[in-house]
Design a protein around this motif. Structure first.
Motif, PDB file in Angstrom:
ATOM      1  N   ILE A   1       5.415  -7.376 -18.953  1.00 47.29           N
ATOM      2  CA  ILE A   1       5.187  -6.229 -18.064  1.00 47.29           C
ATOM      3  C   ILE A   1       5.063  -6.843 -16.671  1.00 47.29           C
ATOM      4  O   ILE A   1       4.163  -7.638 -16.408  1.00 47.29           O
ATOM      5  CB  ILE A   1       3.907  -5.450 -18.461  1.00 47.29           C
ATOM      6  N   LYS A   2       6.003  -6.486 -15.794  1.00 44.75           N
ATOM      7  CA  LYS A   2       6.226  -7.257 -14.572  1.00 44.75           C
ATOM      8  C   LYS A   2       5.248  -6.975 -13.430  1.00 44.75           C
ATOM      9  O   LYS A   2       4.836  -5.828 -13.218  1.00 44.75           O
ATOM     10  CB  LYS A   2       7.635  -6.988 -14.029  1.00 44.75           C
ATOM     11  N   TYR A   3       4.985  -8.029 -12.684  1.00 43.19           N
ATOM     12  CA  TYR A   3       4.321  -7.966 -11.366  1.00 43.19           C
ATOM     13  C   TYR A   3       5.414  -7.821 -10.323  1.00 43.19           C
ATOM     14  O   TYR A   3       6.320  -8.641 -10.258  1.00 43.19           O
ATOM     15  CB  TYR A   3       3.538  -9.271 -11.189  1.00 43.19           C
ATOM     16  N   TRP A   4       5.353  -6.779  -9.514  1.00 44.65           N
ATOM     17  CA  TRP A   4       6.265  -6.654  -8.364  1.00 44.65           C
ATOM     18  C   TRP A   4       5.569  -5.789  -7.327  1.00 44.65           C
ATOM     19  O   TRP A   4       5.315  -4.617  -7.587  1.00 44.65           O
ATOM     20  CB  TRP A   4       7.616  -6.045  -8.791  1.00 44.65           C
ATOM     21  N   GLY A   5       5.193  -6.345  -6.211  1.00 45.11           N
ATOM     22  CA  GLY A   5       4.533  -5.595  -5.132  1.00 45.11           C
ATOM     23  C   GLY A   5       3.120  -6.087  -4.891  1.00 45.11           C
ATOM     24  O   GLY A   5       2.426  -6.487  -5.824  1.00 45.11           O
ATOM     25  N   LYS A   6       2.724  -6.080  -3.603  1.00 44.77           N
ATOM     26  CA  LYS A   6       1.398  -6.580  -3.213  1.00 44.77           C
ATOM     27  C   LYS A   6       0.598  -5.483  -2.535  1.00 44.77           C
ATOM     28  O   LYS A   6       1.125  -4.764  -1.691  1.00 44.77           O
ATOM     29  CB  LYS A   6       1.564  -7.758  -2.251  1.00 44.77           C
ATOM     30  N   ARG A   7      -0.692  -5.378  -2.910  1.00 49.88           N
ATOM     31  CA  ARG A   7      -1.543  -4.435  -2.183  1.00 49.88           C
ATOM     32  C   ARG A   7      -2.183  -5.106  -0.988  1.00 49.88           C
ATOM     33  O   ARG A   7      -2.692  -4.447  -0.077  1.00 49.88           O
ATOM     34  CB  ARG A   7      -2.582  -3.776  -3.094  1.00 49.88           C
TER      35      ARG A   7
ATOM     36  N   SER B   1       0.270 -18.343  -5.560  1.00 51.58           N
ATOM     37  CA  SER B   1       1.427 -17.602  -6.062  1.00 51.58           C
ATOM     38  C   SER B   1       0.922 -16.673  -7.151  1.00 51.58           C
ATOM     39  O   SER B   1       0.243 -17.117  -8.077  1.00 51.58           O
ATOM     40  CB  SER B   1       2.483 -18.549  -6.636  1.00 51.58           C
ATOM     41  N   GLY B   2       1.243 -15.389  -7.023  1.00 54.77           N
ATOM     42  CA  GLY B   2       0.671 -14.397  -7.928  1.00 54.77           C
ATOM     43  C   GLY B   2       0.784 -14.770  -9.397  1.00 54.77           C
ATOM     44  O   GLY B   2      -0.214 -14.797 -10.137  1.00 54.77           O
ATOM     45  N   SER B   3       1.984 -15.100  -9.827  1.00 53.56           N
ATOM     46  CA  SER B   3       2.194 -15.350 -11.253  1.00 53.56           C
ATOM     47  C   SER B   3       1.444 -16.593 -11.739  1.00 53.56           C
ATOM     48  O   SER B   3       1.219 -16.755 -12.938  1.00 53.56           O
ATOM     49  CB  SER B   3       3.692 -15.470 -11.556  1.00 53.56           C
TER      50      SER B   3
ATOM     51  N   ALA C   1      -1.615 -17.132 -11.412  1.00 54.93           N
ATOM     52  CA  ALA C   1      -2.898 -16.666 -11.965  1.00 54.93           C
ATOM     53  C   ALA C   1      -2.838 -16.662 -13.489  1.00 54.93           C
ATOM     54  O   ALA C   1      -3.810 -16.978 -14.172  1.00 54.93           O
ATOM     55  CB  ALA C   1      -3.221 -15.268 -11.451  1.00 54.93           C
ATOM     56  N   ARG C   2      -1.657 -16.313 -14.038  1.00 54.92           N
ATOM     57  CA  ARG C   2      -1.516 -16.161 -15.492  1.00 54.92           C
ATOM     58  C   ARG C   2      -1.331 -17.494 -16.201  1.00 54.92           C
ATOM     59  O   ARG C   2      -1.664 -17.618 -17.376  1.00 54.92           O
ATOM     60  CB  ARG C   2      -0.335 -15.220 -15.796  1.00 54.92           C
ATOM     61  N   SER C   3      -0.783 -18.514 -15.519  1.00 51.76           N
ATOM     62  CA  SER C   3      -0.532 -19.801 -16.181  1.00 51.76           C
ATOM     63  C   SER C   3      -1.799 -20.637 -16.372  1.00 51.76           C
ATOM     64  O   SER C   3      -1.753 -21.682 -17.009  1.00 51.76           O
ATOM     65  CB  SER C   3       0.518 -20.622 -15.413  1.00 51.76           C
TER      66      SER C   3
ATOM     67  N   GLY D   1      13.629 -14.849  -2.453  1.00 48.48           N
ATOM     68  CA  GLY D   1      12.421 -15.189  -3.201  1.00 48.48           C
ATOM     69  C   GLY D   1      11.584 -13.951  -3.517  1.00 48.48           C
ATOM     70  O   GLY D   1      11.756 -12.893  -2.902  1.00 48.48           O
ATOM     71  N   SER D   2      10.689 -14.105  -4.489  1.00 48.66           N
ATOM     72  CA  SER D   2       9.873 -12.973  -4.939  1.00 48.66           C
ATOM     73  C   SER D   2       9.048 -12.357  -3.803  1.00 48.66           C
ATOM     74  O   SER D   2       8.995 -11.136  -3.658  1.00 48.66           O
ATOM     75  CB  SER D   2       8.916 -13.413  -6.041  1.00 48.66           C
ATOM     76  N   THR D   3       8.415 -13.227  -3.006  1.00 43.89           N
ATOM     77  CA  THR D   3       7.526 -12.728  -1.949  1.00 43.89           C
ATOM     78  C   THR D   3       8.300 -11.812  -0.995  1.00 43.89           C
ATOM     79  O   THR D   3       7.875 -10.679  -0.715  1.00 43.89           O
ATOM     80  CB  THR D   3       6.919 -13.914  -1.167  1.00 43.89           C
TER      81      THR D   3
ATOM     82  N   GLY E   1      11.271 -10.466  -1.543  1.00 45.82           N
ATOM     83  CA  GLY E   1      11.848  -9.355  -2.295  1.00 45.82           C
ATOM     84  C   GLY E   1      10.844  -8.216  -2.486  1.00 45.82           C
ATOM     85  O   GLY E   1      11.183  -7.042  -2.350  1.00 45.82           O
ATOM     86  N   MET E   2       9.596  -8.588  -2.774  1.00 43.03           N
ATOM     87  CA  MET E   2       8.552  -7.564  -2.960  1.00 43.03           C
ATOM     88  C   MET E   2       8.286  -6.801  -1.671  1.00 43.03           C
ATOM     89  O   MET E   2       8.076  -5.587  -1.681  1.00 43.03           O
ATOM     90  CB  MET E   2       7.253  -8.232  -3.417  1.00 43.03           C
ATOM     91  N   LEU E   3       8.288  -7.540  -0.560  1.00 43.98           N
ATOM     92  CA  LEU E   3       8.039  -6.925   0.748  1.00 43.98           C
ATOM     93  C   LEU E   3       9.144  -5.921   1.074  1.00 43.98           C
ATOM     94  O   LEU E   3       8.882  -4.780   1.460  1.00 43.98           O
ATOM     95  CB  LEU E   3       8.002  -8.044   1.791  1.00 43.98           C
TER      96      LEU E   3
ATOM     97  N   LYS F   1      13.080  -1.492 -15.360  1.00 48.81           N
ATOM     98  CA  LYS F   1      12.466  -0.636 -14.333  1.00 48.81           C
ATOM     99  C   LYS F   1      12.192  -1.443 -13.063  1.00 48.81           C
ATOM    100  O   LYS F   1      12.416  -0.966 -11.954  1.00 48.81           O
ATOM    101  CB  LYS F   1      11.186   0.005 -14.883  1.00 48.81           C
ATOM    102  N   MET F   2      11.695  -2.674 -13.220  1.00 48.05           N
ATOM    103  CA  MET F   2      11.469  -3.526 -12.045  1.00 48.05           C
ATOM    104  C   MET F   2      12.776  -3.777 -11.302  1.00 48.05           C
ATOM    105  O   MET F   2      12.838  -3.730 -10.075  1.00 48.05           O
ATOM    106  CB  MET F   2      10.845  -4.860 -12.457  1.00 48.05           C
ATOM    107  N   HIS F   3      13.843  -4.058 -12.063  1.00 44.76           N
ATOM    108  CA  HIS F   3      15.125  -4.326 -11.399  1.00 44.76           C
ATOM    109  C   HIS F   3      15.690  -3.052 -10.762  1.00 44.76           C
ATOM    110  O   HIS F   3      16.282  -3.125  -9.682  1.00 44.76           O
ATOM    111  CB  HIS F   3      16.104  -4.983 -12.374  1.00 44.76           C
TER     112      HIS F   3
HETATM  113  C1  DP6 Z   1       9.721 -11.196 -11.059  1.00 42.01           C
HETATM  114  O1  DP6 Z   1       4.453 -14.875  -8.488  1.00 42.01           O
HETATM  115  O2  DP6 Z   1       6.673 -15.736  -7.663  1.00 42.01           O
HETATM  116  O3  DP6 Z   1       8.622 -13.145 -11.827  1.00 42.01           O
HETATM  117  O4  DP6 Z   1       3.003 -13.895  -5.611  1.00 42.01           O
HETATM  118  O5  DP6 Z   1       4.833 -13.878  -3.931  1.00 42.01           O
HETATM  119  O6  DP6 Z   1       4.304 -15.993  -5.194  1.00 42.01           O
HETATM  120  P1  DP6 Z   1       4.329 -14.470  -5.216  1.00 42.01           P
HETATM  121  O7  DP6 Z   1       5.412 -14.039  -6.307  1.00 42.01           O
HETATM  122  P2  DP6 Z   1       5.708 -14.619  -7.767  1.00 42.01           P
HETATM  123  O8  DP6 Z   1       6.456 -13.352  -8.391  1.00 42.01           O
HETATM  124  C2  DP6 Z   1       6.866 -13.261  -9.709  1.00 42.01           C
HETATM  125  C3  DP6 Z   1       7.703 -12.038  -9.907  1.00 42.01           C
HETATM  126  C4  DP6 Z   1       8.377 -11.894 -11.244  1.00 42.01           C
HETATM  127  C5  DP6 Z   1       7.556 -11.015 -12.183  1.00 42.01           C
HETATM  128  C6  DP6 Z   1       6.337 -11.650 -12.801  1.00 42.01           C
HETATM  129  O9  DP6 Z   1       6.282 -12.883 -12.990  1.00 42.01           O
HETATM  130  O10 DP6 Z   1       5.420 -10.877 -13.143  1.00 42.01           O
END
Ligand code: DP6
Length: 327
Positions: free
Chosen positions: A16-22, A138-140, A142-144, A191-193, A195-197, A242-244
């Protein structure tokens, strides 16, 4: 004693994807996310703080890169502020997988950096505190910090101290496997950062994305706790597509797939149609990750290898979180 430690962490793949920053400065996500930590791909990082040294010196797979060094310095600054020291550091980091291949090297990289850096400075931080610090780099990442099935909460507090990852289920409790189809080794796309912006500024689907995430997380959480493969397969492919769709609707549109990526998606769906327990997910790059039951891994790898444009197929199980290794 010497201010030195080494740690290993593995990449994770969001189902379940992370995309977007508050909050971009604190790197707080607009949505929660859920991932699996991998086993046999790793980053190993050694950090040594040197009293009197001004700058950080960084070697990544034996090379140094200015932009990467700046990002690592920002991350080390968070640890130095906690410890009340200002020593520069020597950082040596290695991946056993291709960095340019879009395999979330920033997730394993910053998780290993925070884990090693905190110990080198003698900081006693809980895993959740380490997850919060890794998130800011880097957001992701946090999970590793955690292994197996992991959920990262978007959190509600403005300071972000509640936006931490937490383990949901151990890897050994439901040992799925992952095949990674490499379809390009070309340098990164947007890059993700960034792209999210761009997505938040221009995609008309941003609010629908945010509004539907909680329901997806809840379905995925239940599927994982019940070891319900079919339910996890359908919610994961849904979240990925959905993220894409969200990112494709940005302006200019973010198109992370190549032809082989799409062909792999069809191949995975055809296998599932035939009863093979497998599903796909794709991040901000052209590689396709196929998640499957252990019994299906050889068949999945063979099917992906057969897709024109697939250069290589890696395979891994699910693994542990960040941990200390010998220096
Ligand atoms: C599509 O964690 O690389 O992999 O927080 O800006 O460093 P920043 O972004 P990053 O984004 C990962 C985005 C993704 C989806 C996910 O891993 O949840």
């Amino acid at each position: 004693g010497e201010l030195r430690a080494a740690s290993q962490a593995q990449p994770n793949i969001a189902l379940i994807k992370y995309w977007g920053k508050r909050d971009a400065a604190l790197n707080l996500p607009v949505v929660g996310s859920l991932s699996i930590t991998l086993e046999s791909l790793w980053t190993r990082t050694e950090v040594r703080f040197v009293p009197g040294q001004k700058q950080d010196r960084v070697s990544l797979n034996g090379r140094s890169d200015e932009a990467e060094t700046r990002r690592i310095t920002k991350c080390l600054d968070l640890l130095r502020a906690r410890a009340g020291v200002d020593h520069g550091a020597e950082v040596a980091s290695r991946n056993n997988f291709p960095t340019a291949a879009g395999l979330a090297s920033s997730a394993s990289g910053f998780a290993a950096l925070v884990h090693a850096g905190a110990r080198a400075l003698g900081l006693t931080l809980s895993l959740e505190e380490q997850s919060v610090l890794a998130r800011r780099c880097s957001g992701s990442a946090a999970r590793s910090i955690f292994g197996g099935y992991v959920e990262w909460a978007h959190g509600k507090l403005v300071d972000g101290t509640d936006s931490t990852a937490r383990p949901l289920l151990d890897a050994a409790a439901w040992p799925l496997r992952v095949a990674v189809a490499i379809t390009s080794t070309a340098a990164k796309q947007i890059g993700s950062t960034e792209g999210m912006l761009r997505t938040a500024e221009t995609s008309p689907y941003q609010s629908a994305w945010i509004d539907t995430q909680e329901a997806d997380l809840s379905v995925a959480r239940s599927a994982i706790l019940a070891h319900d493969f079919d339910a996890l397969a359908s919610i994961s492919e849904y979240s990925c597509l959905k993220m894409h769709a969200l990112a494709l609707a940005a302006q200019p549109g973010l198109l992370y797939w190549n032809g082989a990526t799409v062909e792999c998606m069809h191949r995975v769906r055809a296998l599932r149609q035939q009863g093979v327990p497998v599903f796909f997910t794709v991040d901000a790059g052209p590689q396709l990750k196929a998640v499957c039951a252990p019994s299906a891994i050889e068949q999945v790898k063979a099917a992906l290898r057969d897709v024109p444009g697939v250069l290589d197929v890696l395979d891994t199980g699910l693994g542990e979180g960040a941990r200390a290794i010998a220096t």
